[in-house]
Design a protein around this motif. Structure first.
Motif, PDB file in Angstrom:
ATOM      1  N   GLY A   1      16.991  -1.207  -2.936  1.00  0.00           N
ATOM      2  CA  GLY A   1      17.408  -1.568  -1.593  1.00  0.00           C
ATOM      3  C   GLY A   1      17.912  -0.390  -0.792  1.00  0.00           C
ATOM      4  N   PHE A   2      17.364  -0.186   0.412  1.00  0.00           N
ATOM      5  CA  PHE A   2      17.899   0.737   1.402  1.00  0.00           C
ATOM      6  C   PHE A   2      18.637  -0.117   2.427  1.00  0.00           C
ATOM      7  CE2 PHE A   2      14.090   3.641   0.535  1.00  0.00           C
ATOM      8  CZ  PHE A   2      14.836   4.509  -0.246  1.00  0.00           C
TER       9      PHE A   2
ATOM     10  N   PRO B   1       0.829  -1.187   0.000  1.00  0.00           N
ATOM     11  CA  PRO B   1       0.000   0.000   0.000  1.00  0.00           C
ATOM     12  C   PRO B   1       0.866   1.239   0.000  1.00  0.00           C
ATOM     13  CG  PRO B   1      -0.122  -1.158   2.105  1.00  0.00           C
ATOM     14  CD  PRO B   1       0.666  -1.994   1.177  1.00  0.00           C
ATOM     15  N   VAL B   2       0.336   2.296  -0.527  1.00  0.00           N
ATOM     16  CA  VAL B   2       1.137   3.489  -0.728  1.00  0.00           C
ATOM     17  C   VAL B   2       0.775   4.589   0.245  1.00  0.00           C
ATOM     18  CG1 VAL B   2       1.604   3.066  -3.144  1.00  0.00           C
ATOM     19  CG2 VAL B   2      -0.484   4.239  -2.494  1.00  0.00           C
TER      20      VAL B   2
ATOM     21  N   SER C   1       8.912   0.564   1.289  1.00  0.00           N
ATOM     22  CA  SER C   1       7.476   0.741   1.126  1.00  0.00           C
ATOM     23  C   SER C   1       7.062   2.105   1.644  1.00  0.00           C
ATOM     24  CB  SER C   1       6.724  -0.353   1.878  1.00  0.00           C
ATOM     25  OG  SER C   1       5.358  -0.032   2.025  1.00  0.00           O
ATOM     26  N   ARG C   2       6.196   2.796   0.923  1.00  0.00           N
ATOM     27  CA  ARG C   2       5.758   4.120   1.356  1.00  0.00           C
ATOM     28  C   ARG C   2       5.083   4.067   2.727  1.00  0.00           C
ATOM     29  NH1 ARG C   2       4.541   4.413  -4.231  1.00  0.00           N
ATOM     30  NH2 ARG C   2       5.702   6.065  -5.292  1.00  0.00           N
TER      31      ARG C   2
ATOM     32  N   PRO D   1      15.712   7.330   4.765  1.00  0.00           N
ATOM     33  CA  PRO D   1      15.233   6.949   3.429  1.00  0.00           C
ATOM     34  C   PRO D   1      14.047   7.812   3.014  1.00  0.00           C
ATOM     35  CG  PRO D   1      14.404   5.403   5.047  1.00  0.00           C
ATOM     36  CD  PRO D   1      15.220   6.411   5.809  1.00  0.00           C
ATOM     37  N   GLN D   2      13.890   8.022   1.731  1.00  0.00           N
ATOM     38  CA  GLN D   2      12.766   8.793   1.194  1.00  0.00           C
ATOM     39  C   GLN D   2      12.257   8.118  -0.081  1.00  0.00           C
ATOM     40  OE1 GLN D   2      15.080  12.561   1.012  1.00  0.00           O
ATOM     41  NE2 GLN D   2      13.327  13.468   2.043  1.00  0.00           N
ATOM     42  N   VAL D   3      10.968   8.231  -0.305  1.00  0.00           N
ATOM     43  CA  VAL D   3      10.340   7.668  -1.503  1.00  0.00           C
ATOM     44  C   VAL D   3       9.459   8.740  -2.120  1.00  0.00           C
ATOM     45  CG1 VAL D   3       8.854   5.838  -2.418  1.00  0.00           C
ATOM     46  CG2 VAL D   3      10.352   5.368  -0.474  1.00  0.00           C
ATOM     47  N   SER D   4       9.402   8.774  -3.440  1.00  0.00           N
ATOM     48  CA  SER D   4       8.590   9.774  -4.136  1.00  0.00           C
ATOM     49  C   SER D   4       7.119   9.592  -3.825  1.00  0.00           C
ATOM     50  CB  SER D   4       8.814   9.675  -5.647  1.00  0.00           C
ATOM     51  OG  SER D   4       8.469   8.382  -6.112  1.00  0.00           O
TER      52      SER D   4
END
Length: 582
Positions: free
Chosen positions: A236-237, A28-29, A251-252, A290-293
């Motif tokens: 991978g982080f 899920p986002v 995962s967001r 870590p960051q995700v768009s």
């Protein structure tokens, strides 16, 4: 019967394991608070850009107010007009070149040469690899930029640095925040023969009052999700701290920072390339961020980006004093031998090679990788190297295979007697079981003899699978005829339309693999005393053929080649074993 159950459990484990890797559930986002994309992948090759010397500079005037201890440096916005006047320079060696910007004094782009330019590198293909492969509109995602941490702090990502020194492999930038008394110097030096760069950041207080160097993060860099459909997550982080490699969720919904009191390095990577940042002093207060768009319904395949930062604590700087932070930075292929060799050259043994994840049986996969490269040294074709390695593995496992086939053949001979015992004691299952064991003992047959050797081979098979799946050596490596890249499916025809499960192309090697499974089923049927196959075994065989055909259809051709050759060799061995026993 017990033999069949164990065999079924072993094969089911393998099938579910493969399925979990190649058909993971989409998480899920949840929107992340970052802004823009970067990555590492292949794009059209451009002409090799010459080293650029700085031209006329236009300083962006920023309204920076004094810094009391409880405030931070304001971050200026970069306008479109200012961006057009951005100054860039290149650092270069025989392995790569890096493009630097004066905005934030950071890396804009890393270009990795292929074996066509330098025969010593393992990156195959006609086109160079660029990190990132897409333009970056926000400076916050550039590798080695200094920006605020999650709760705020020092942010220099859009400040205009002045280039003070430039050689082929070294660049020194300086930023003087006169109203605050803080002077920042960033010195970059590229290694002579590697993808390795050292960064030295000097914070100096030129004022007459104590000023803070607020908590900030140094960006490790950013990678994009694959620009083509992929059945499994390859991002991978990771961080090596507290004595072990720790994987952070990408995962967001589950993404979160992690604190360390001891840290060797932090990394963000995709399937074949890694960005690694290692502080010179491993002891200290570090936070890996870590960051995700953010999710967007309008995004195309490959637009999602994944970024990593390494935050350090706030320090109060007395008048006339300075502090120095030093880092080691790697931007290149996930090449085991290179990463291990590089780790030994840096104080404290950084163990960069642990960024490569070979799974549970990495202790087996690493020697297999070394043997694969040795085979390539004999025959400079990785397709042939895979075949030779497969043959070598079969030779080493020959005694186990031989024992397994002979035991299975002996069990088949006893099946008529077993059937009679079951019929005779159908009302007394316990007595039937005892009589069966007595029968096995009289004929010196071990009911587990056919399965145990197969179970002992599982670590080797899984390690081989993991090794071939992640080896940078196979990326862009051709084999023969239509197989141009062993890291991709061997497509010979594009349907032009997406077909469920199969995809949009016709792949030949998976069909050959399915054929070997069908032949194996026929040989097993002919080996039966009655010439017929047990209905349960027959159904299981058909099921395995379909499942493996689906799973392997869009696998890298190097993997499919290994399994096809391994299965073909197993068929030949099984055939001759049955002939001798008969």
């Amino acid at each position: 019967m017990l033999k069949r159950y164990i065999f079924f459990i072993a094969m089911s484990f393998l099938v579910f394991w493969l399925y979990a890797i190649f058909f993971p559930p989409r998480p899920p986002v949840k929107p992340a608070p970052t802004e823009s994309p970067v990555d590492s992948a292949v794009v059209a090759e451009e002409e090799k850009a010459p080293l650029e010397e700085p031209g006329e500079r236009t300083e962006i005037k920023t309204a920076v107010k004094p810094i009391p201890l409880d405030e931070k440096v304001e971050k200026p916005e970069v306008t479109k007009e200012q961006r057009e006047k951005e100054e860039e320079v290149w650092l270069e060696n025989d392995y790569c070149r890096m493009r630097f910007t004066n905005y934030g004094a950071a890396i804009r782009e890393v270009v990795l040469y292929t074996s066509r330019v330098n025969k010593e590198v393992v990156i195959h293909g006609k086109e160079p690899v660029r990190i990132p492969r897409k333009p970056v509109e926000k400076e916050e995602l550039n590798p080695l930029v200094i920006m605020s941490a999650e709760e705020g702090g020092l942010d220099l990502s859009t400040h205009t640095f002045q280039l003070k020194e430039k050689t082929q492999r070294k660049a020194v930038y300086e930023l003087d925040l006169r109203d605050t008394g803080l002077r920042v110097t960033k010195s970059f030096e590229l290694a002579r023969n590697n993808y390795f760069l050292t960064l030295e950041v000097i914070f100096e207080n030129s004022s007459e009052a104590t000023i803070p160097v607020e908590k900030h993060q140094v960006k490790v860099g950013t990678v994009f999700s694959p620009d083509q459909k992929s059945r499994y997550r390859s991002i991978g982080f990771m961080a090596l701290g507290a004595g072990k490699v720790q994987k952070l969720s990408s995962s967001r919904k589950k993404i979160q920072s992690k604190s360390f009191d001891f840290l060797r390095w932090a990394s963000v990577s995709n399937k074949y390339f890694a960005l690694i940042l290692s502080p010179e002093k491993s002891k200290g207060k570090f936070v890996v961020i870590p960051q995700v768009s953010e999710e967007s319904s309008s995004k195309k395949q490959g637009d999602d980006w994944y970024s990593m930062g390494l935050a350090v604590e706030k320090v109060n700087l007395e008048p006339g004093k300075r502090i120095v932070h030093r880092y080691s930075f790697y931007a290149g292929p996930k090449e085991y031998d290179r990463l291990k060799g590089l780790s030994g050259k840096i104080s404290g043994d950084r163990q960069f090679e642990k960024v490569m994840h070979f799974g549970w049986f990495g202790f087996v996969a690493i020697p297999l990788l070394k043997v694969l490269k040795w085979c390539y040294g004999l025959v400079p074709n990785y397709g042939l190297a895979i075949i030779f390695l497969t043959i070598l593995i079969k030779v080493l496992l020959y005694p186990l295979d031989q024992k397994s086939y002979k035991s299975m053949k002996e069990m088949q001979k006893l099946q008529p007697l077993v059937a009679e015992l079951k019929k005779k004691y159908k009302d007394d299952p316990k007595r039937a079981q005892m009589e069966q064991m007595k029968l096995f003992k009289e004929h010196k047959v071990n009911p587990m003899g056919g399965c145990l050797p197969m179970l002992l081979q599982m670590p080797v098979l899984i390690a081989m699978f993991q090794m071939i799946r992640s080896a940078i050596e196979l990326r862009g490596a051709p084999f023969v005829l239509w197989i141009k890249d062993l890291s991709k499916p061997d497509a010979v025809l594009d349907f032009g339309v997406e077909i469920p499960i199969i995809g949009s192309s016709l792949n030949i090697l998976p069909l050959i693999l399915v054929l070997t499974f069908v032949l194996q089923s026929k040989i097993s049927r002919l080996a039966s005393p009655s010439g017929k196959q047990d209905p349960q075994q027959k159904m299981m065989g058909h099921m395995m053929t379909v499942v493996f055909g689906v799973i392997f259809y869009n696998m890298p051709s190097g993997l499919t080649l290994y399994f096809a050759v391994s299965t073909a060799l197993r068929l030949v061995q099984q055939y001759f074993v049955q002939k001798r026993v008969d």
